[in-house]
Design an enzyme around this catalytic site. Sequence first.
Site, mmCIF file in Angstrom:
data_model
loop_
_atom_site.group_PDB
_atom_site.id
_atom_site.type_symbol
_atom_site.label_atom_id
_atom_site.label_comp_id
_atom_site.label_asym_id
_atom_site.label_seq_id
_atom_site.Cartn_x
_atom_site.Cartn_y
_atom_site.Cartn_z
ATOM 1 N N ASN A 115 47.770 30.941 61.689
ATOM 2 C CA ASN A 115 46.939 31.414 60.589
ATOM 3 C C ASN A 115 45.546 30.852 60.787
ATOM 4 O OD1 ASN A 115 45.822 32.251 58.141
ATOM 5 N ND2 ASN A 115 46.705 30.550 56.996
ATOM 6 N N TYR A 256 40.685 33.301 45.453
ATOM 7 C CA TYR A 256 41.252 34.631 45.648
ATOM 8 C C TYR A 256 42.564 34.668 46.410
ATOM 9 C CZ TYR A 256 41.505 39.498 47.284
ATOM 10 O OH TYR A 256 41.913 40.780 47.565
ATOM 11 N N SER A 297 44.273 39.063 40.689
ATOM 12 C CA SER A 297 43.779 37.751 41.064
ATOM 13 C C SER A 297 42.749 37.189 40.098
ATOM 14 C CB SER A 297 43.173 37.811 42.474
ATOM 15 O OG SER A 297 42.128 38.751 42.528
ATOM 16 N N ASP A 359 35.812 39.125 37.121
ATOM 17 C CA ASP A 359 36.362 39.379 38.445
ATOM 18 C C ASP A 359 36.162 38.133 39.298
ATOM 19 O OD1 ASP A 359 37.633 40.718 40.489
ATOM 20 O OD2 ASP A 359 36.187 42.354 40.623
ATOM 21 N N ASP A 360 36.946 38.033 40.395
ATOM 22 C CA ASP A 360 36.848 36.835 41.229
ATOM 23 C C ASP A 360 35.689 36.893 42.208
ATOM 24 O OD1 ASP A 360 37.946 38.341 43.572
ATOM 25 O OD2 ASP A 360 39.759 38.305 42.367
#
Length: 484
Positions: A115, A256, A297, A359-360
């Site tokens: 990752n 997020y 989110s 909103d994020d």
Amino acid sequence: MFNEVKGLNEECGLFGVWGSPNAAQLTYDGLHSLQHRGQEGAGIVSNDQGTFHRHRGLGLLGEVFSRDPEALHQLTGDAAIGHVRYATAGNHGVENIQPMQFEHPEVGEFALAHNGNLTNANQIRQELLAKGVTFQATSDSELLGELIQTSNEPSFAGQLIAALNHVHGGFAYLLMTPNAMIAALDPNGFRPLVIGELPDGGTVICSETCALDQVGASFVRDVEPGEIIIVNNDGMSIQHFTTDTHLAICSMEYIYFARPDSIIRGISVHDARKRMGAKVAQEHPVKADVVIGVPNSSLSAAIGYAQASGIHYDMGMIKNQYVARTFIEPTQAKRDRGVSMKLSVVKSVVAGKDVVLVDDSIVRGTTSKYIVRLLKRAGAKSVHVRIASPVLKFPCYYGIDIQTTKELIGANNTVDEIRDLIEADSLAYLSVDGLVESIGALNDSANHGLCTAYFDGNYPTPLYDYQAGFDAEVTRLGLYEGAN
């Protein structure tokens, strides 16, 4: 090198288990709780007394394994590692679906899952090509395995340490040999990686604590920057491939990417998002009748905004969970149609009211504009947009697919211009200091332990392959003097 920004795209999710019967099923269940981190492909490699079995494919985890109902049962053994992928490097073919497998003269077969994003991948690829390496895939995730195989160090452990010191950028690795499961985290700890213990004594290593909860594992500890965690039948041991570390975990994990029920380095993601919402309410108050969040989110931040402002919170928007993601659509018309299928407004909540929409983040702004229009068509008198993170101005090179400022609306426009472009009645963002305060300091040094480069251009590492392109972007936009 520089990809067009399609949205705030997830990175990847890792899950591994050692020393537990039915390890593949546990890995499947753990990956299911990490599906938000990658929806392009999934794979699992199991270890049955040194014999490896693998199943992987394109699509969601459930899709990959439903195509062959027997696949999961064929992944026998008491150890397994798995991966859900979102591509930040390489193409979208099945050859890039992890875990990847390698043959090694000392340990035999080994598997690898990654990752993150390597900032010197191009350089390493050229070095390996010069050695005659033939690559099995196009992503940077393969490079660590090839560095191990071509190393001059006499042992696998030495080869791994040398390889980890040669790769730079953001990386969380899970490896499996016939005799061990191994985890390693980059010197800045950009990506979360945690260790848990199963009731039967088995060990789990995965990307988020929500995956530990999914399989009934208890949290043991975070993997620290620069560490190598080795798990085998004798237990767990800890080594370091470097002690030159500087914690800078990606702040977007809190904003997020991570699931709200996860805990990252002792901090609840849900609580951090609530504090972000509360802080932006304090920094940018507005008179309104109702607070709503963009699902899913942003709901935690919307709750925090409502609590801090005293404005009523309600469920003003509904998300259809069964619609594919919109950022992969090839045209704006199709993306707009995708948003209209994904989000709907509860008219009774917003009609005739002044609405605070939390909103994020805002990436390119087209989705925000569509939502504002949606609310006004539903009868909202005014829409005041509050973003529970700072203005997104700079690329990310550590594992999030934001590698150019070309489509970042915040890099190319002022806040007032963005407000006009998305047709909001007002627009305000959380400050960088407010973000850091909301998450909380992650260590005791003067550094707060967070990477906030996407907002302020202060990258914690050299950019290597990306430096020239970044310098050109900064010069073009006049964003930041002396960024490096």
